[in-house]
Every structure is written in C-alpha cells, then in structure tokens.
Design a protein around this motif. Structure first.
Motif, PDB file in Angstrom:
ATOM      1  N   THR A  84     -12.936  -0.247 -12.439  1.00 56.97           N
ATOM      2  CA  THR A  84     -11.631  -0.550 -13.009  1.00 56.97           C
ATOM      3  C   THR A  84     -10.841  -1.338 -11.974  1.00 56.97           C
ATOM      4  N   SER A  85     -10.103  -2.308 -12.435  1.00 53.14           N
ATOM      5  CA  SER A  85      -9.375  -3.195 -11.526  1.00 53.14           C
ATOM      6  C   SER A  85      -7.886  -2.873 -11.533  1.00 53.14           C
ATOM      7  N   VAL A  86      -7.235  -3.199 -10.431  1.00 49.34           N
ATOM      8  CA  VAL A  86      -5.806  -2.963 -10.289  1.00 49.34           C
ATOM      9  C   VAL A  86      -5.236  -4.046  -9.373  1.00 49.34           C
ATOM     10  N   PHE A  87      -3.959  -4.332  -9.518  1.00 47.06           N
ATOM     11  CA  PHE A  87      -3.289  -5.260  -8.606  1.00 47.06           C
ATOM     12  C   PHE A  87      -3.284  -4.659  -7.206  1.00 47.06           C
ATOM     13  N   GLY A  88      -3.010  -5.474  -6.217  1.00 52.35           N
ATOM     14  CA  GLY A  88      -2.895  -4.946  -4.856  1.00 52.35           C
ATOM     15  C   GLY A  88      -3.021  -6.054  -3.841  1.00 52.35           C
ATOM     16  N   ASN A  89      -4.241  -6.296  -3.382  1.00 45.59           N
ATOM     17  CA  ASN A  89      -4.455  -7.377  -2.426  1.00 45.59           C
ATOM     18  C   ASN A  89      -4.079  -8.728  -3.026  1.00 45.59           C
ATOM     19  N   VAL A  90      -4.404  -8.902  -4.294  1.00 38.65           N
ATOM     20  CA  VAL A  90      -4.038 -10.090  -5.071  1.00 38.65           C
ATOM     21  C   VAL A  90      -3.721  -9.618  -6.484  1.00 38.65           C
ATOM     22  N   SER A  91      -3.472 -10.539  -7.392  1.00 34.49           N
ATOM     23  CA  SER A  91      -3.121 -10.177  -8.761  1.00 34.49           C
ATOM     24  C   SER A  91      -4.273  -9.461  -9.457  1.00 34.49           C
ATOM     25  N   VAL A  92      -3.959  -8.721 -10.510  1.00 39.16           N
ATOM     26  CA  VAL A  92      -5.016  -8.020 -11.243  1.00 39.16           C
ATOM     27  C   VAL A  92      -5.962  -8.999 -11.926  1.00 39.16           C
ATOM     28  N   GLU A  93      -5.467 -10.192 -12.259  1.00 40.10           N
ATOM     29  CA  GLU A  93      -6.367 -11.202 -12.840  1.00 40.10           C
ATOM     30  C   GLU A  93      -7.452 -11.575 -11.840  1.00 40.10           C
ATOM     31  N   LEU A  94      -7.060 -11.755 -10.575  1.00 37.76           N
ATOM     32  CA  LEU A  94      -8.030 -12.114  -9.544  1.00 37.76           C
ATOM     33  C   LEU A  94      -8.914 -10.927  -9.164  1.00 37.76           C
ATOM     34  N   THR A  95      -8.340  -9.730  -9.052  1.00 38.87           N
ATOM     35  CA  THR A  95      -9.181  -8.584  -8.699  1.00 38.87           C
ATOM     36  C   THR A  95     -10.215  -8.306  -9.790  1.00 38.87           C
ATOM     37  N   THR A  96      -9.835  -8.540 -11.042  1.00 41.58           N
ATOM     38  CA  THR A  96     -10.785  -8.364 -12.145  1.00 41.58           C
ATOM     39  C   THR A  96     -11.895  -9.397 -12.054  1.00 41.58           C
ATOM     40  N   GLU A  97     -11.528 -10.652 -11.823  1.00 39.96           N
ATOM     41  CA  GLU A  97     -12.534 -11.713 -11.705  1.00 39.96           C
ATOM     42  C   GLU A  97     -13.427 -11.490 -10.502  1.00 39.96           C
ATOM     43  N   ASN A  98     -12.849 -11.087  -9.384  1.00 40.72           N
ATOM     44  CA  ASN A  98     -13.649 -10.843  -8.186  1.00 40.72           C
ATOM     45  C   ASN A  98     -14.657  -9.716  -8.403  1.00 40.72           C
ATOM     46  N   HIS A 113     -17.627  13.275 -19.535  1.00 44.90           N
ATOM     47  CA  HIS A 113     -18.397  13.921 -18.455  1.00 44.90           C
ATOM     48  C   HIS A 113     -17.510  14.927 -17.721  1.00 44.90           C
ATOM     49  N   PRO A 114     -17.049  15.963 -18.406  1.00 36.58           N
ATOM     50  CA  PRO A 114     -16.075  16.870 -17.778  1.00 36.58           C
ATOM     51  C   PRO A 114     -16.635  17.547 -16.530  1.00 36.58           C
ATOM     52  N   GLY A 115     -15.847  17.464 -15.449  1.00 34.02           N
ATOM     53  CA  GLY A 115     -16.207  18.121 -14.206  1.00 34.02           C
ATOM     54  C   GLY A 115     -17.258  17.418 -13.380  1.00 34.02           C
ATOM     55  N   GLU A 116     -17.708  16.246 -13.808  1.00 35.94           N
ATOM     56  CA  GLU A 116     -18.840  15.593 -13.151  1.00 35.94           C
ATOM     57  C   GLU A 116     -18.469  14.348 -12.347  1.00 35.94           C
ATOM     58  N   ILE A 117     -17.278  13.793 -12.560  1.00 36.76           N
ATOM     59  CA  ILE A 117     -16.960  12.476 -12.010  1.00 36.76           C
ATOM     60  C   ILE A 117     -16.097  12.577 -10.762  1.00 36.76           C
ATOM     61  N   THR A 118     -16.441  11.777  -9.763  1.00 38.27           N
ATOM     62  CA  THR A 118     -15.580  11.547  -8.603  1.00 38.27           C
ATOM     63  C   THR A 118     -14.899  10.197  -8.784  1.00 38.27           C
ATOM     64  N   TYR A 119     -13.589  10.185  -8.690  1.00 40.11           N
ATOM     65  CA  TYR A 119     -12.805   8.957  -8.862  1.00 40.11           C
ATOM     66  C   TYR A 119     -12.546   8.368  -7.485  1.00 40.11           C
ATOM     67  N   ILE A 120     -13.124   7.201  -7.210  1.00 35.86           N
ATOM     68  CA  ILE A 120     -12.959   6.531  -5.922  1.00 35.86           C
ATOM     69  C   ILE A 120     -11.902   5.440  -6.082  1.00 35.86           C
ATOM     70  N   ALA A 121     -10.760   5.633  -5.454  1.00 33.56           N
ATOM     71  CA  ALA A 121      -9.642   4.694  -5.564  1.00 33.56           C
ATOM     72  C   ALA A 121      -9.552   3.862  -4.295  1.00 33.56           C
ATOM     73  N   LEU A 122      -9.772   2.568  -4.426  1.00 27.33           N
ATOM     74  CA  LEU A 122      -9.755   1.667  -3.275  1.00 27.33           C
ATOM     75  C   LEU A 122      -8.470   0.845  -3.209  1.00 27.33           C
ATOM     76  N   GLY A 123      -7.526   1.117  -4.075  1.00 24.58           N
ATOM     77  CA  GLY A 123      -6.271   0.363  -4.114  1.00 24.58           C
ATOM     78  C   GLY A 123      -5.107   1.277  -4.450  1.00 24.58           C
ATOM     79  N   PRO A 124      -4.009   0.729  -4.942  1.00 28.17           N
ATOM     80  CA  PRO A 124      -2.884   1.554  -5.386  1.00 28.17           C
ATOM     81  C   PRO A 124      -3.335   2.523  -6.477  1.00 28.17           C
ATOM     82  N   LEU A 125      -2.652   3.641  -6.594  1.00 22.42           N
ATOM     83  CA  LEU A 125      -3.065   4.684  -7.535  1.00 22.42           C
ATOM     84  C   LEU A 125      -2.450   4.521  -8.922  1.00 22.42           C
ATOM     85  N   THR A 126      -2.029   3.324  -9.250  1.00 20.43           N
ATOM     86  CA  THR A 126      -1.331   3.074 -10.511  1.00 20.43           C
ATOM     87  C   THR A 126      -2.188   3.418 -11.726  1.00 20.43           C
ATOM     88  N   ASN A 127      -3.439   2.989 -11.749  1.00 19.50           N
ATOM     89  CA  ASN A 127      -4.295   3.252 -12.914  1.00 19.50           C
ATOM     90  C   ASN A 127      -4.496   4.742 -13.134  1.00 19.50           C
TER      91      ASN A 127
END
Length: 319
Positions: free
Chosen positions: A34-48, A116-130
């Motif tokens: 999943t993409s989020v704004f931060g280092n650059v716009s969300v349009e660019l983070t999504t494309e990257n 997948h209840p109880g099975e997923i680890t959420y790895i957040a590499l940017g702002p926690l907005t999402n």
C-alpha cells in the motif's frame, strides 16, 4: 510458515530497499503493498512501488494507492533527500503491467485483516496515515491485525526533519498519535534510535552494482541518497531505515535490545510538533505512567546487530 505481511510504503530510496528485501525474504509472505505520501507525492510513491514490483517479478501482489496527505495539514516533501522522483532521479521507466487496485489502501488493509485474522504483521515504512484511516473504518482492526512494525519516531535521539521530530512522525502527527494510542495491537517502533546509524557504504553499493539486475536497480538509486547522507555521516554512505525495519520482521535475532514505554506524539508545539515522547519514568512492568495511564506501551528498539542485518540485506538483493 512465512509471516503474512502488508507493506505500507512511501517509496523513496530506503523504502525501495525495504520493499525489495520483503520480496527477497522467504520468511515473509507479502499479501499487499500500500502506498502513502511522504518522501514524495502518493502518485510517485505508487508508481515507484509498481515499477519495483515489476523489477522483482511480482506483479501478482495487490498494490493499493493510499493517502495523499496527512489527517491534518498539507504535504511537505524533501526532494533533496530522495530526488524529485523519489528514487534518486535514476530515470526509471514507468510500470507497464502493475496498476493499483480499485480499493484504497485503508480499505484493502481492513479487508485483508478480516480475511486473515490474527495472522498479519503490518510493516509501515512511512507516515501512519493509511493505518489511521483503516482504524477509522474499523475500530476493531487491532483484533484482526495484531502487530504493527513502524519505521518512525525517535525516542532517545534527535529528530531528522526538526531538532526533535523524525520525518514520518512529523508528516502526520495526528495519524501517528491515533495509531499509538489504540490499545489491542503490539507496536514495534523502529526509530532513528537504531536506523540512523545502520548504514550502507560505498563497498556495499559496488557489491550491488556487480550483482543481479535487481541489485543494479537498487544500486542505481543509491548515489543521490548517499550524497545527501555524506555530509551527515562524513563518508559516502546512507542509512538503511526501511530495510532494517523489514529485516527485523524476517529475522528477529537482529534485535539485540528493546524496551517498552508509553509513547505519545506532540501535536501542537510550534517547535516540537511530531516529536515522539517516551515516558521513561515508567518501567517495563507497570504498564503506564500517572499522566498517561491509558496510553498503551510501545516496544522501542534500542539496539540491533548491524553486521547481521547488512549481510542479510546484501546477500538477498545482490543475487
């Protein structure tokens, strides 16, 4: 059995390293990016992110576009760190096959958590907005998504975007505060305390340049980032913030010291907005401080095995 993960990313240079490591780690099963704004716009983070998925041959993984701004305020980017394109002005093509799904990042996060209840680890590499938006959709999300590993914050060291604030906390303090104050999930804060001095040097860059097509892809974006860090580090090198964050999920033995404290995010101070404040008057057993008795404990990484991380990252990306 591999750990199911969602990787939420504002794909700049170090985030690309982290996403690449996630795809090259047999211990992890990436259910979605999943993409989020931060280092650059969300349009660019999504494309990257889409292009990275193609380079690593994983167009099968869902990619969901996320928030383009913080819960409060307007985005403020730093192209002098990651380049105008977010990936070191490396001149990459656009993705040809990977396109975002119709769902938003928050919607997909809630869907996968319920599936997948109880099975997923959420790895957040940017702002926690999402994740904050996902929590707004379903306040019971921590029941389904028990662990959050966040590359953000700074408990015992200075900030990097202000004297006291780390960039991802500063980009969306309200989002970070919303997530950190939500009881029910285990949160690991992989902050500047351990990431700022976990570095890759020129020798490592050359090793990637001499490796696989995927290694050369990562190497192509690193020089811009390394030039930025050179003034700070006094050598041609860069911090590997996001890659370290992914690595500790794949190999917990990389973590050598961690401590639990109540953590809050400063929202109003003119000079301190975005500061992550750990109440160190408490200990790991009493569960809270008098003023913050309802604040859950956050697990803060204090030290890591850097040689172990470095060899893990390089060996998996260069081949």
């Amino acid at each position: 059995m591999p750990i199911k993960v969602i990787v939420d990313t504002d794909t700049g240079v170090d985030d690309a390293m982290g996403c690449a490591l996630a795809l090259r780690s047999p211990e992890l099963d990436v259910l979605a990016f999943t993409s989020v704004f931060g280092n650059v716009s969300v349009e660019l983070t999504t494309e990257n992110t889409a292009y990275l998925m193609e380079v690593f041959g994983r167009p099968d993984i869902p990619l969901a576009k996320g928030a383009g701004r913080a819960l409060v305020g307007t985005p403020n980017y730093s192209p002098f760190v990651h380049g105008d394109d977010g990936v070191g002005n490396a001149g990459f093509d656009k993705a040809k096959t990977v396109k975002p799904v119709q769902q938003s990042a928050a919607e997909l996060t809630v869907e996968l958590g319920r599936k997948h209840p109880g099975e997923i680890t959420y790895i957040a590499l940017g702002p926690l907005t999402n994740l904050a938006l996902a929590l707004a959709i379903d306040p019971d999300l921590p029941k389904y998504l028990p662990r959050v590993v966040w590359m953000g914050g700074a408990a015992f060291v200075p900030g990097n975007v202000t004297p006291v604030a780390e960039a991802d906390a500063w980009h969306d303090p309200e989002g970070a505060q919303m997530v950190l104050q939500q009881a029910g999930w285990h949160i690991d804060m992989v902050g500047l305390d351990v990431t700022d001095d976990t570095i890759l040097v020129e020798e490592d860059l050359k090793r990637l340049e001499a490796g696989s097509a995927q290694g050369r892809y990562i190497a192509a974006m690193m020089p811009f980032y390394m030039r930025f860090y050179s003034a700070k580090l006094g050598q041609y090198a860069c911090a590997a913030h996001s890659a370290l964050t992914v690595a500790i999920v794949a190999d917990p033995a990389i973590v050598t010291r961690e401590e639990k404290y109540p953590v809050q995010v400063e929202l109003t101070g003119k000079l301190t907005r975005g500061m992550t404040i750990a109440d160190r008057r408490t200990n790991n057993s009493n569960g809270g401080s008098p003023e913050w008795k309802d604040t859950p404990l956050t697990n803060i990484l204090i030290d890591v095995d850097r040689p172990r991380f470095r060899e893990m990252f390089l060996s998996r990306i260069e081949t």
